[in-house]
Scaffold this active site. Structure first.
Site, PDB file in Angstrom:
ATOM      1  N   GLY A 230     -13.771  -1.294  -6.889  1.00 25.64           N
ATOM      2  CA  GLY A 230     -15.097  -0.774  -6.547  1.00 25.64           C
ATOM      3  C   GLY A 230     -15.136   0.086  -5.303  1.00 25.64           C
ATOM      4  O   GLY A 230     -16.215   0.309  -4.747  1.00 25.64           O
TER       5      GLY A 230
ATOM      6  N   SER B 252      -7.741   1.028   3.419  1.00 23.96           N
ATOM      7  CA  SER B 252      -8.232   0.566   2.122  1.00 23.96           C
ATOM      8  C   SER B 252      -9.440  -0.342   2.312  1.00 23.96           C
ATOM      9  O   SER B 252      -9.729  -0.795   3.423  1.00 23.96           O
ATOM     10  CB  SER B 252      -7.110  -0.218   1.436  1.00 23.96           C
ATOM     11  OG  SER B 252      -7.579  -0.848   0.270  1.00 23.96           O
TER      12      SER B 252
ATOM     13  N   ASP C 154      -7.889   8.441   0.538  1.00 23.19           N
ATOM     14  CA  ASP C 154      -8.413   7.316   1.348  1.00 23.19           C
ATOM     15  C   ASP C 154      -8.193   7.538   2.846  1.00 23.19           C
ATOM     16  O   ASP C 154      -8.732   6.809   3.674  1.00 23.19           O
ATOM     17  CB  ASP C 154      -7.782   5.989   0.921  1.00 23.19           C
ATOM     18  CG  ASP C 154      -8.501   5.375  -0.275  1.00 23.19           C
ATOM     19  OD1 ASP C 154      -9.551   5.917  -0.675  1.00 23.19           O
ATOM     20  OD2 ASP C 154      -8.022   4.353  -0.809  1.00 23.19           O
TER      21      ASP C 154
ATOM     22  N   ARG D 218       0.843  -1.196   0.000  1.00 26.18           N
ATOM     23  CA  ARG D 218       0.000   0.000   0.000  1.00 26.18           C
ATOM     24  C   ARG D 218       0.881   1.250   0.000  1.00 26.18           C
ATOM     25  O   ARG D 218       1.954   1.262   0.634  1.00 26.18           O
ATOM     26  CB  ARG D 218      -0.855  -0.041   1.261  1.00 26.18           C
ATOM     27  CG  ARG D 218      -1.803   1.122   1.457  1.00 26.18           C
ATOM     28  CD  ARG D 218      -2.956   1.070   0.523  1.00 26.18           C
ATOM     29  NE  ARG D 218      -4.078   1.891   0.945  1.00 26.18           N
ATOM     30  CZ  ARG D 218      -5.081   2.230   0.146  1.00 26.18           C
ATOM     31  NH1 ARG D 218      -5.101   1.813  -1.112  1.00 26.18           N
ATOM     32  NH2 ARG D 218      -6.085   2.945   0.597  1.00 26.18           N
TER      33      ARG D 218
ATOM     34  N   THR E 122      -9.427   0.530  -9.748  1.00 18.77           N
ATOM     35  CA  THR E 122      -8.608  -0.489  -9.148  1.00 18.77           C
ATOM     36  C   THR E 122      -8.757  -1.698 -10.043  1.00 18.77           C
ATOM     37  O   THR E 122      -9.689  -1.759 -10.834  1.00 18.77           O
ATOM     38  CB  THR E 122      -9.186  -0.753  -7.739  1.00 18.77           C
ATOM     39  OG1 THR E 122      -9.164   0.469  -7.045  1.00 18.77           O
ATOM     40  CG2 THR E 122      -8.473  -1.828  -6.999  1.00 18.77           C
TER      41      THR E 122
HETATM   42  O1  DON Z   1      -7.994   1.235  -1.446  1.00 25.50           O
HETATM   43  C1  DON Z   1      -9.178   1.476  -1.628  1.00 25.50           C
HETATM   44  O2  DON Z   1     -10.062   1.008  -0.959  1.00 25.50           O
HETATM   45  C2  DON Z   1      -9.562   2.392  -2.787  1.00 25.50           C
HETATM   46  N1  DON Z   1      -8.494   3.281  -3.089  1.00 25.50           N
HETATM   47  C3  DON Z   1      -9.955   1.540  -3.956  1.00 25.50           C
HETATM   48  C4  DON Z   1     -10.434   2.356  -5.117  1.00 25.50           C
HETATM   49  C5  DON Z   1     -11.234   1.597  -6.100  1.00 25.50           C
HETATM   50  O3  DON Z   1     -11.505   0.444  -5.939  1.00 25.50           O
HETATM   51  C6  DON Z   1     -11.729   2.333  -7.295  1.00 25.50           C
HETATM   52  N2  DON Z   1     -12.222   1.399  -8.271  1.00 25.50           N
HETATM   53  N3  DON Z   1     -13.215   1.285  -8.802  1.00 25.50           N
END
Ligand code: DON
Length: 571
Positions: free
Chosen positions: A475, A454, A425, A106, A383
């Site tokens: 997502g 996350s 985040d 991360r 993602t």
């Molecule tokens: O780490 C996370 O939870 C977010 N940054 C994930 C972002 C994400 O899944 C966007 N995709 N659709």
């Protein structure tokens, strides 16, 4: 007997061994058929990457070799989410040691980051700054994570893993509809980055047409640097110098020191059980695994399969459990290297039994009446996910990201590398939602060198000591509930992996108090849910899973059709 009369008997005789090999799902009444394999399989959101990984498996490489190859390739062919400038999580099951490990790569806050860095003069969160500025970028972890995975658990040289990515960046590949559309969506935002526009658009910022060849020479040079000099090429070599120079010129926070001190961490996965299956998933700083297991623990106390697939009763139970878990997420989750997270309590069966009592099977509980549970301080849009199983019985489940589609949309000149916007985040201000509507508190406040919380949930489900299901999804906040529903669809509702993937999804995250439902859920069920008091919002799709399931001698896999271009292929 004439030869003609013997023919059917002969045919039957010779077809017997073949019949014995026919996969059981092909014979079933499946509405959707999964991809099929016997020795190995790769499931990813982009076809060049899947093929590159499969090639490595066919050459005798293991699941980690293939996964690392896929990871580098996606940085070239799926630039909206595949990356060198982002971060993620990889779950690895090594059959020989019968061990699951979690590699945390991360992003981290730069050393110069401060708690209130995204607050304006009135103390309000400056969303533009947290999501779209140079300050939105965390210190990238992907290259460190992928190279560590290969070094510790892989068998092929880094050069081999990077080769397909390097070739595709250098020689180019035809632009797909998916790539074109995703670029058109972010064009306006991207215009702030000359370097990015010059790579992803033609002269004069004209979009590429489907079938045009996209080459990425700077990215090829960066990949070559990593191929030649390994992880140091990125964190202290030529690439680090370019990032540092750019940050200085633009007043950004990431320094040489941030890069040279970045380390991925090998963590113990969170482990739970669900109806006899073992669930391994990502521990903090992802909230994904903890809340996945927490929700499964609650649902195990209800006869979900008897309620029926996607019935109002089943959805009501699932959604009430989701709300309780997301309420806990808002208070009890953060980077465990900074403050203890009481993971063991959150994933315990006892805690689930207490939470069960809060669930009314007839009526939606308003989110305003739900508070995060009491957890004593403990002992301690983008993602992408890909899954791999190899012939040795190893498995990899990897989710990585730049956060939004094309991250901050800012490219470091001369590198072909996009910066993430993962800093959003963090909880910039207690109780104020981030881009995914997620709120957080002190545990997820910004601190130097801290990892932002996350929701990514790369997961491996084991059955009788062998990988049974490898899955994960993008997502944002919906990742956890998407992965949850894949597991429920397979275990409780006995769907094959293609059906489990194609089924309508629902999502609730406590706040806002909205039950999100994909189009396609039976109208009667929607009506019943509304009568129960749910604020149902129909529409947007959720997640994009890439899953592999092992049943008997066969590997079954499915790429989510919710986004174009995925490919699951076995051999
Ligand atoms: O780490 C996370 O939870 C977010 N940054 C994930 C972002 C994400 O899944 C966007 N995709 N659709």
């Amino acid at each position: 007997m004439s030869a003609l009369k013997l023919l059917p008997l002969l045919l039957l005789f010779f077809s017997l061994p073949v019949l014995a090999q026919v996969d059981p799902i092909y014979e079933s009444k499946a509405r959707f058929h999964p991809a099929l394999g016997k020795q190995g399989m790769v499931s990813s959101q982009e076809s060049y990457a899947t093929r590159a990984g499969l090639e490595v498996l066919k050459e005798g490489g293991n699941a980690v070799d293939a996964a690392v190859t896929v990871g580098f390739t996606l940085a070239v062919t799926l630039p909206r989410a595949g990356n060198l400038g982002g971060g993620g999580f990889m779950l690895v099951y090594m059959a020989e040691k019968d061990e699951v490990v979690a590699i945390d790569y991360r992003e981290k806050a730069p050393l110069a980051a401060t708690r209130d860095m995204f607050l304006d003069e009135n103390g309000e969160v400056d969303r533009e700054k947290s999501m779209h500025s140079i300050f939105s970028a965390g210190v990238p972890g992907t290259v460190a994570g992928l190279t560590l995975a290969l070094e510790k658990y892989g068998t092929i040289p880094l050069k081999r893993a990077i080769r397909p990515a390097l070739e595709l960046a250098n020689q180019g590949f035809p632009v797909s509809q998916e790539l074109r559309s995703s670029l058109l969506q972010v064009k306006e935002r991207m215009e702030g980055s000359e370097a990015a526009v010059s790579v992803y658009f033609k002269e004069g910022a004209e979009p590429y047409s489907v079938g045009d060849i996209l080459t990425q020479k700077d990215l090829a040079q960066s990949l070559n640097e990593i191929s030649e000099n390994g992880v140091h090429g990125f964190y202290s070599g030529a690439i680090a110098k370019k990032i540092d120079k750019f940050m200085k010129a633009r007043g950004g926070l990431i320094t040489k020191e941030d890069l040279s001190s970045y380390e991925p961490v090998i963590r113990t996965p969170v482990k739970g059980t669900y109806r006899g299956y073992e669930i391994y998933s990502m521990p903090p700083p992802s909230s994904g695994g903890v809340h996945l297991i927490q929700i499964l623990n609650i649902l195990e106390l209800f006869p979900i399969s008897q309620m029926g697939h996607n019935t109002a009763a089943a959805i009501q139970t699932m959604v009430e459990a989701m709300k309780l878990a997301y309420a806990d997420r808002s208070k009890h989750m953060g980077d465990p290297d900074f403050a203890p997270v009481n993971t063991s309590r959150l994933i315990s069966k006892d805690f689930a039994s207490e939470l069960k009592l809060k669930i009314n099977s007839e009526k939606a509980t308003p989110s305003s009446e739900i508070l995060p549970g009491v957890i004593p301080a403990s002992e301690g849009n983008n993602t992408t996910h890909f899954s791999v199983i190899d012939k040795f019985g190893n498995a990899v489940s990897n989710t990585y990201t730049l956060n939004f589609s094309y991250g901050s949309k800012i490219m470091v000149p001369g590198t072909g590398i996009l910066l993430n916007n993962e800093m959003d985040d963090f909880s910039s201000k207690p109780g104020v939602p981030n881009a995914y509507g997620l709120t957080g508190g002190k545990l997820n406040s910004i601190e130097p060198a801290k990892r932002m919380l996350s929701s990514m949930t790369p997961t491996i489900v084991m059955k009788e000591g062998e990988p049974f299901l490898v899955t994960g999804s993008p997502g944002g906040s919906r990742i956890i509930t998407t992965v949850l529903q894949i597991i429920l669809n397979v275990i409780d509702f006995n769907l094959n992996i293609a059906e489990a993937t194609n089924s309508v999804r629902v999502h609730h995250q406590w706040l806002p108090d909205v039950l999100y439902v994909e189009d396609g859920l039976n109208g009667d069920t929607v009506k019943l849910l509304r009568e129960m008091g749910h604020n149902v919002e129909l529409g947007n799709t959720m997640g994009c899973t890439e899953s592999i399931m092992k049943v008997g001698d066969f590997l079954y896999g499915a790429s989510d059709p919710r986004r174009r271009g995925g490919l699951t292929k076995g051999y």
